[in-house]
Design a protein around this motif. Structure first.
Motif, PDB file in Angstrom:
ATOM      1  N   PHE A   1      -2.790   8.329   1.101  1.00 20.63           N
ATOM      2  CA  PHE A   1      -3.550   8.002   2.305  1.00 20.63           C
ATOM      3  C   PHE A   1      -2.735   7.161   3.285  1.00 20.63           C
ATOM      4  CE2 PHE A   1      -6.881   8.932  -0.768  1.00 20.63           C
ATOM      5  CZ  PHE A   1      -7.765   9.702  -0.023  1.00 20.63           C
ATOM      6  N   ASN A   2      -1.705   6.492   2.780  1.00 21.89           N
ATOM      7  CA  ASN A   2      -0.918   5.582   3.622  1.00 21.89           C
ATOM      8  C   ASN A   2       0.514   6.067   3.835  1.00 21.89           C
ATOM      9  OD1 ASN A   2      -0.906   2.956   5.051  1.00 21.89           O
ATOM     10  ND2 ASN A   2       0.667   2.404   3.551  1.00 21.89           N
TER      11      ASN A   2
ATOM     12  N   TYR B   1       0.818  -1.217   0.000  1.00 24.62           N
ATOM     13  CA  TYR B   1       0.000   0.000   0.000  1.00 24.62           C
ATOM     14  C   TYR B   1       0.854   1.271   0.000  1.00 24.62           C
ATOM     15  CZ  TYR B   1      -4.153  -2.798   0.299  1.00 24.62           C
ATOM     16  OH  TYR B   1      -5.159  -3.690  -0.001  1.00 24.62           O
TER      17      TYR B   1
ATOM     18  N   LEU C   1      -7.575  -0.713  -4.550  1.00 26.52           N
ATOM     19  CA  LEU C   1      -7.257  -1.036  -3.163  1.00 26.52           C
ATOM     20  C   LEU C   1      -7.296  -2.529  -2.869  1.00 26.52           C
ATOM     21  CD1 LEU C   1      -9.158   1.873  -1.396  1.00 26.52           C
ATOM     22  CD2 LEU C   1      -6.689   1.626  -1.669  1.00 26.52           C
TER      23      LEU C   1
ATOM     24  N   PRO D   1     -11.508   2.951  -7.438  1.00 29.34           N
ATOM     25  CA  PRO D   1     -10.892   2.914  -6.104  1.00 29.34           C
ATOM     26  C   PRO D   1     -10.935   1.528  -5.463  1.00 29.34           C
ATOM     27  CG  PRO D   1     -12.152   4.925  -6.335  1.00 29.34           C
ATOM     28  CD  PRO D   1     -12.456   4.093  -7.547  1.00 29.34           C
TER      29      PRO D   1
ATOM     30  N   ARG E   1      -8.329   4.478   6.704  1.00 31.25           N
ATOM     31  CA  ARG E   1      -7.717   5.744   6.281  1.00 31.25           C
ATOM     32  C   ARG E   1      -8.089   6.104   4.846  1.00 31.25           C
ATOM     33  NH1 ARG E   1      -1.646   3.964   7.301  1.00 31.25           N
ATOM     34  NH2 ARG E   1      -2.761   3.073   9.073  1.00 31.25           N
ATOM     35  N   TYR E   2      -8.609   5.125   4.106  1.00 31.65           N
ATOM     36  CA  TYR E   2      -9.055   5.387   2.730  1.00 31.65           C
ATOM     37  C   TYR E   2     -10.546   5.726   2.664  1.00 31.65           C
ATOM     38  CZ  TYR E   2      -4.632   3.114   1.559  1.00 31.65           C
ATOM     39  OH  TYR E   2      -3.297   2.776   1.456  1.00 31.65           O
ATOM     40  N   SER E   3     -11.171   5.912   3.799  1.00 26.13           N
ATOM     41  CA  SER E   3     -12.623   6.131   3.823  1.00 26.13           C
ATOM     42  C   SER E   3     -13.061   7.338   2.990  1.00 26.13           C
ATOM     43  CB  SER E   3     -13.132   6.249   5.265  1.00 26.13           C
ATOM     44  OG  SER E   3     -12.505   7.311   5.944  1.00 26.13           O
TER      45      SER E   3
ATOM     46  N   LEU F   1      -8.813  -0.594   5.801  1.00 22.97           N
ATOM     47  CA  LEU F   1      -8.865   0.537   4.868  1.00 22.97           C
ATOM     48  C   LEU F   1      -9.532   1.782   5.453  1.00 22.97           C
ATOM     49  CD1 LEU F   1      -9.829  -1.434   1.622  1.00 22.97           C
ATOM     50  CD2 LEU F   1      -7.571  -0.544   2.230  1.00 22.97           C
TER      51      LEU F   1
ATOM     52  N   ALA G   1      -3.463   5.583  -4.604  1.00 22.76           N
ATOM     53  CA  ALA G   1      -3.965   6.241  -3.389  1.00 22.76           C
ATOM     54  C   ALA G   1      -2.926   6.200  -2.272  1.00 22.76           C
ATOM     55  CB  ALA G   1      -5.279   5.611  -2.925  1.00 22.76           C
TER      56      ALA G   1
ATOM     57  N   LEU H   1     -11.855   8.350   0.153  1.00 22.12           N
ATOM     58  CA  LEU H   1     -11.847   7.893  -1.239  1.00 22.12           C
ATOM     59  C   LEU H   1     -12.983   6.915  -1.502  1.00 22.12           C
ATOM     60  CD1 LEU H   1     -10.435   7.738  -3.997  1.00 22.12           C
ATOM     61  CD2 LEU H   1      -8.960   5.947  -3.057  1.00 22.12           C
TER      62      LEU H   1
END
Length: 362
Positions: A286-287, A59, A169, A165, A98-100, A96, A283, A102
């Motif tokens: 985000f990480n 990631y 992911l 997305p 922290r990807y909320s 996931l 993405a 997106l």
């Protein structure tokens, strides 16, 4: 967790083909700090525990494909990293949360009031502008649709999300279910062709198992003979979105359209097949914001050396680069008369743009 057959195949392929030459590591901070593709593949093959660790580490990768593009042999490391992400989600190894933002953006794009369509009787072709283009460039979206509508009065219009997305992911089942539902509905309505403006939508539809013909709007505009506006800008450099890395015809179509306005194109060191990621890829921001910013600095650094603004055909790239360097979407350049390059739309105006466009354009 036991690795899947697909992941094991990709690990073995990379282990067999990578010659550890270091070319990809010289360009990619992720690989420079993680290890060469062959060393990572061998680790993944050595134990399921190491494979799980690398799946989580994937990631931090932008999955932009530059590693494969500069590879002097047949290794394709980005396919391995994509399968690592699929492995992580299939086995619940990486959350996931922290990807909320997106994933919420994707979810909104698939539901009312952002979702909508206008498909006339006997419609065979629909324009699919995607999520970010209407949000960032509503005028260009409207003008492009009007141009296409003049060429095909029965042209349909679909506001929806391609679910890129989720695919990116590693949420493969979710992505396939969502896109299958969309594709099947269009097929039932007699649609046989989708015109996409977003390169991510283009590639997502193209890689999906569908009988629909997927055509870039840039190909359609190039063939249409439409008269573009004459921009105030006289010279630009083109940033090719990394997802279009191997779409050589799209690279040509975009440049032909730009040159048709009288604008001169000055190429950056890395373009077309060897283009650099803008920083948004995978993405990763985000990480690991550091890796994302590193890509952005590289891309802007090359643009600065040309001394001219960036033109790109991905609204996400405009969003990621435009706050730091003058960047314009090619459809904005071709269809909207401007004196200056606008700054990217920010929250909440990007959402408002989508809603206004959704209910005003016909």
């Amino acid at each position: 967790m036991p690795v899947s057959k697909l992941l094991r195949q990709e690990l073995q392929h990379t282990a067999d083909e990578c010659i550890d030459c270091g070319k990809c590591m010289a360009l990619c901070r992720f690989l420079a700090e993680s290890g060469s593709p062959v060393s990572l593949a061998m680790r993944g093959l050595s134990s399921d525990k190491d494979a799980d660790t690398l799946a989580i580490r994937s990631y931090d990768c932008s999955v932009c494909g530059l590693c494969s593009a500069v590879c002097p042999v047949a290794a394709t490391p980005e396919r391995m990293f994509k399968e690592f992400r699929n492995h992580a989600q299939a086995n619940g190894l990486f959350k996931l949360q922290r990807y909320s933002p997106l994933l919420k953006y994707e979810r909104l794009g698939r539901h009312f009031p952002f979702k909508g369509e206008s498909i006339p009787a006997s419609c065979k072709t629909v324009f699919f502008p995607g999520c970010t283009l209407p949000a960032m460039h509503p005028e260009a979206t409207t003008m492009t649709y009007k141009i296409l509508k003049r060429l095909d009065p029965k042209l349909g219009l679909v506001f929806n999300c391609c679910s890129k997305p989720s695919k990116m992911l590693g949420l493969n089942d979710k992505y396939e279910e969502q896109l299958s539902s969309l594709v099947q509905r269009l097929e039932r309505k007699g649609v046989g062709r989708i015109l996409t403006a977003c390169p991510n939508c283009y590639m997502t539809f193209k890689e999906f198992n569908t009988k629909l013909e997927i055509v870039s709007v840039y190909q359609a505009l190039k063939s249409s003979g439409f008269a573009p506006v004459i921009p105030a800008i006289k010279e630009v450099t083109v940033h090719d979105p990394c997802v279009t890395r191997y779409e050589t015809e799209m690279h040509k179509h975009v440049r032909t359209l730009i040159k048709s306005t009288g604008v001169r194109v000055i190429e950056m060191k890395h373009s077309r097949t060897k283009t650099l990621c803008c920083g948004e890829g995978g993405a990763t921001q985000f990480n690991n914001k550091g890796y994302a910013k590193n890509w952005s600095r590289k891309r802007i650094g090359e643009a600065r050396r040309t001394g001219v603004p960036i033109v790109t055909y991905c609204a996400g790239c405009v969003n990621f680069l435009g706050g730091k360097y003058p960047t314009i979407h090619v459809l904005d350049l071709l269809t909207v008369k401007r004196k200056n390059i606008p700054k990217p739309a920010t929250f909440p105006f990007n959402y408002l743009n989508r809603l206004i466009l959704r209910f005003s354009i016909r």
